[in-house]
Design a protein around this motif. Structure first.
Motif, mmCIF file in Angstrom:
data_model
loop_
_atom_site.group_PDB
_atom_site.id
_atom_site.type_symbol
_atom_site.label_atom_id
_atom_site.label_comp_id
_atom_site.label_asym_id
_atom_site.label_seq_id
_atom_site.Cartn_x
_atom_site.Cartn_y
_atom_site.Cartn_z
ATOM 1 N N THR A 81 0.858 -1.120 -0.101
ATOM 2 C CA THR A 81 0.109 0.162 0.133
ATOM 3 C C THR A 81 0.885 1.306 -0.099
ATOM 4 O O THR A 81 0.764 2.323 -0.543
ATOM 5 N N LEU A 82 1.842 1.269 0.864
ATOM 6 C CA LEU A 82 2.901 2.240 0.655
ATOM 7 C C LEU A 82 3.615 2.679 -0.606
ATOM 8 O O LEU A 82 3.772 3.679 -1.092
ATOM 9 N N LEU A 83 3.837 1.344 -1.322
ATOM 10 C CA LEU A 83 4.415 1.574 -2.695
ATOM 11 C C LEU A 83 3.475 2.152 -3.616
ATOM 12 O O LEU A 83 3.955 3.048 -4.595
ATOM 13 N N GLN A 84 2.094 1.765 -3.620
ATOM 14 C CA GLN A 84 1.075 2.485 -4.274
ATOM 15 C C GLN A 84 1.220 3.685 -4.225
ATOM 16 O O GLN A 84 0.932 4.601 -5.293
ATOM 17 N N THR A 85 1.081 4.483 -2.877
ATOM 18 C CA THR A 85 0.906 5.830 -2.621
ATOM 19 C C THR A 85 2.367 6.370 -3.050
ATOM 20 O O THR A 85 2.238 7.632 -3.937
ATOM 21 N N ASP A 86 3.312 5.891 -2.952
ATOM 22 C CA ASP A 86 4.714 6.444 -3.539
ATOM 23 C C ASP A 86 4.500 6.281 -5.014
ATOM 24 O O ASP A 86 5.133 7.660 -5.604
ATOM 25 N N LYS A 87 4.386 5.461 -5.732
ATOM 26 C CA LYS A 87 4.294 5.650 -6.983
ATOM 27 C C LYS A 87 3.390 6.745 -7.714
ATOM 28 O O LYS A 87 3.577 7.226 -8.693
ATOM 29 N N SER A 88 2.163 7.097 -6.820
ATOM 30 C CA SER A 88 1.431 8.126 -7.309
ATOM 31 C C SER A 88 2.155 9.393 -7.292
ATOM 32 O O SER A 88 1.578 10.311 -7.752
ATOM 33 N N LEU A 89 3.337 9.680 -6.625
ATOM 34 C CA LEU A 89 3.806 10.813 -6.285
ATOM 35 C C LEU A 89 5.156 10.819 -7.112
ATOM 36 O O LEU A 89 5.881 12.112 -6.914
ATOM 37 N N ILE A 90 5.608 9.829 -7.725
ATOM 38 C CA ILE A 90 6.822 9.900 -8.418
ATOM 39 C C ILE A 90 6.896 11.123 -9.554
ATOM 40 O O ILE A 90 5.821 11.202 -10.266
ATOM 41 N N PRO A 91 7.804 12.085 -9.392
ATOM 42 C CA PRO A 91 7.655 13.010 -10.585
ATOM 43 C C PRO A 91 8.046 12.174 -12.028
ATOM 44 O O PRO A 91 8.980 11.629 -12.008
ATOM 45 N N VAL A 92 7.788 12.875 -12.998
ATOM 46 C CA VAL A 92 7.778 12.542 -14.419
ATOM 47 C C VAL A 92 7.920 13.504 -15.179
ATOM 48 O O VAL A 92 7.665 14.709 -15.101
ATOM 49 N N ILE A 93 8.747 13.105 -16.459
ATOM 50 C CA ILE A 93 8.731 13.993 -17.536
ATOM 51 C C ILE A 93 7.271 14.099 -18.109
ATOM 52 O O ILE A 93 7.097 13.120 -18.683
ATOM 53 N N PRO A 94 6.461 15.279 -18.229
ATOM 54 C CA PRO A 94 5.347 15.150 -18.736
ATOM 55 C C PRO A 94 4.915 15.154 -20.242
ATOM 56 O O PRO A 94 4.028 16.058 -20.578
ATOM 57 N N PHE A 95 5.518 14.529 -20.800
ATOM 58 C CA PHE A 95 5.304 14.334 -22.081
ATOM 59 C C PHE A 95 5.272 12.930 -22.592
ATOM 60 O O PHE A 95 6.109 12.017 -22.088
ATOM 61 N N GLU A 96 4.683 12.686 -23.550
ATOM 62 C CA GLU A 96 4.321 10.894 -24.025
ATOM 63 C C GLU A 96 5.868 10.690 -25.010
ATOM 64 O O GLU A 96 6.292 9.492 -24.654
ATOM 65 N N LYS A 97 6.288 11.790 -25.610
ATOM 66 C CA LYS A 97 7.434 11.347 -26.408
ATOM 67 C C LYS A 97 8.537 12.622 -26.518
ATOM 68 O O LYS A 97 8.249 13.611 -26.694
ATOM 69 N N VAL A 98 9.902 12.403 -26.132
ATOM 70 C CA VAL A 98 10.971 13.311 -26.293
ATOM 71 C C VAL A 98 11.826 12.602 -26.931
ATOM 72 O O VAL A 98 12.035 11.364 -27.325
ATOM 73 N N ASP A 99 12.610 13.287 -27.824
ATOM 74 C CA ASP A 99 13.972 12.901 -28.359
ATOM 75 C C ASP A 99 15.084 13.011 -27.616
ATOM 76 O O ASP A 99 15.818 11.881 -27.641
ATOM 77 N N VAL A 100 15.182 13.802 -26.965
ATOM 78 C CA VAL A 100 16.794 14.033 -26.046
ATOM 79 C C VAL A 100 16.210 14.356 -24.587
ATOM 80 O O VAL A 100 15.488 15.358 -24.499
ATOM 81 N N ILE A 101 17.018 14.085 -23.599
ATOM 82 C CA ILE A 101 16.968 14.493 -22.507
ATOM 83 C C ILE A 101 18.247 14.768 -21.932
ATOM 84 O O ILE A 101 19.425 13.808 -21.970
ATOM 85 N N ILE A 102 18.548 15.913 -21.549
ATOM 86 C CA ILE A 102 19.687 16.218 -20.844
ATOM 87 C C ILE A 102 19.675 16.473 -19.418
ATOM 88 O O ILE A 102 18.697 17.136 -18.841
ATOM 89 N N CYS A 103 20.625 15.668 -18.758
ATOM 90 C CA CYS A 103 20.292 15.580 -17.390
ATOM 91 C C CYS A 103 21.738 16.181 -16.580
ATOM 92 O O CYS A 103 22.842 15.569 -16.907
ATOM 93 N N GLU A 104 21.717 17.397 -16.234
ATOM 94 C CA GLU A 104 23.004 18.024 -15.849
ATOM 95 C C GLU A 104 23.796 17.216 -14.771
ATOM 96 O O GLU A 104 25.099 17.230 -14.887
ATOM 97 N N GLU A 105 23.341 16.452 -13.897
ATOM 98 C CA GLU A 105 23.904 15.707 -13.042
ATOM 99 C C GLU A 105 23.226 14.167 -12.480
ATOM 100 O O GLU A 105 22.005 14.274 -12.738
ATOM 101 N N MET A 106 24.076 13.369 -12.275
ATOM 102 C CA MET A 106 23.556 12.172 -11.933
ATOM 103 C C MET A 106 24.193 11.615 -10.608
ATOM 104 O O MET A 106 25.327 11.930 -10.323
ATOM 105 N N GLY A 107 23.774 10.752 -9.875
ATOM 106 C CA GLY A 107 24.526 10.384 -8.641
ATOM 107 C C GLY A 107 23.946 9.432 -7.939
ATOM 108 O O GLY A 107 22.643 9.172 -8.005
#
Length: 248
Positions: A81-107
């Protein structure tokens, strides 16, 4: 993906079990990871003196949404149940399709794979999903990663800056434990951030030549409340009531 993901059961199997437990679980393969995490967790709850677990859920702004203490005997029943709540809050890139993602930093302090697969739509074990980016470019590692570049294999191009921040001794124990060499395969290295961006644009072959390349530029996968987009995405962004287009 399953009823038990990066939660209490996982921390029992891979946290309490430390490197040995993590390696045992990963050697059984990602295809069976959800059920194996549950099986490992059940044994630890039965055999070890664990009074309770604490499930912490973050919101889309990297803040604390809830903190729940669960007695050990109820973890199996209540964690999904906690996992389902968490999944509803995950931030997403709000487009169905993009060509390029630039991510300034990873870690590693941002995600176990440097970039959250739920955000970029690219997973080492589960393949490609929304927003189906053809190319991903990354500029740097976070200081708190201490050189651990696990997950860099998800990128298509990185900057020389990121390459110079890499530490093989800090990364390879993680790789060997997880039995996942693809995660640390090094993509093409460009001398500057700008050339890293150009590499992604130049090698993106499925973009609509009339519409233009659909680019989303984020700081990292925990910071997607504000981001840059290319002109090709402006019309779609304006049509989304949950987005506000600010400036040019």
């Amino acid at each position: 993906k399953g009823s038990y993901e990066s939660g209490i059961m996982k921390m029992l199997a891979i946290g309490v079990g430390k490197q040995h437990g993590a390696n045992m679980c990963h050697q059984l393969g990602m295809d069976h990871m959800p059920e194996n995490i549950l099986a490992f967790g059940r044994v630890l709850i039965e055999k070890c003196h664990i009074p309770f677990g604490i499930g912490i859920i973050e919101n889309a702004l990297h803040g604390t949404y809830s903190i729940t203490a669960i007695p050990a005997e109820r973890i199996e029943a209540e964690e999904p149940t906690l996992l389902q709540t968490d999944k509803s809050l995950i931030p997403v890139i709000p487009f169905e399709k993009v060509d390029v993602i630039i991510c300034e930093e990873m870690g590693k302090d941002l995600s176990g794979t440097g970039m959250d697969s739920n955000v970029i739509g690219r997973s080492i074990s589960l393949g490609v999903s929304r927003p189906f980016a053809e190319r991903i470019g990354v500029f740097r590692l976070t200081p708190k990663s201490h050189g651990n570049f696990n997950g860099v294999g998800l990128a298509d191009s990185i900057s020389r800056r990121l390459f110079d921040e890499m530490s093989f001794p800090m990364t390879y124990p993680n790789t060997i434990t997880a039995c996942e060499p693809f995660a640390v395969k090094i993509p093409p290295v460009m001398d500057t951030d700008l050339l890293c961006l150009y590499f992604c644009l130049q090698t993106c072959i499925h973009a609509d030549s009339l519409e233009g390349i659909r680019v989303v530029w984020i700081k990292n996968t925990l910071s997607v409340h504000a981001f840059y987009i290319s002109e090709a995405l402006v019309k779609e962004a304006l049509a989304n009531p949950e987005l506000h287009v600010i400036g040019q």
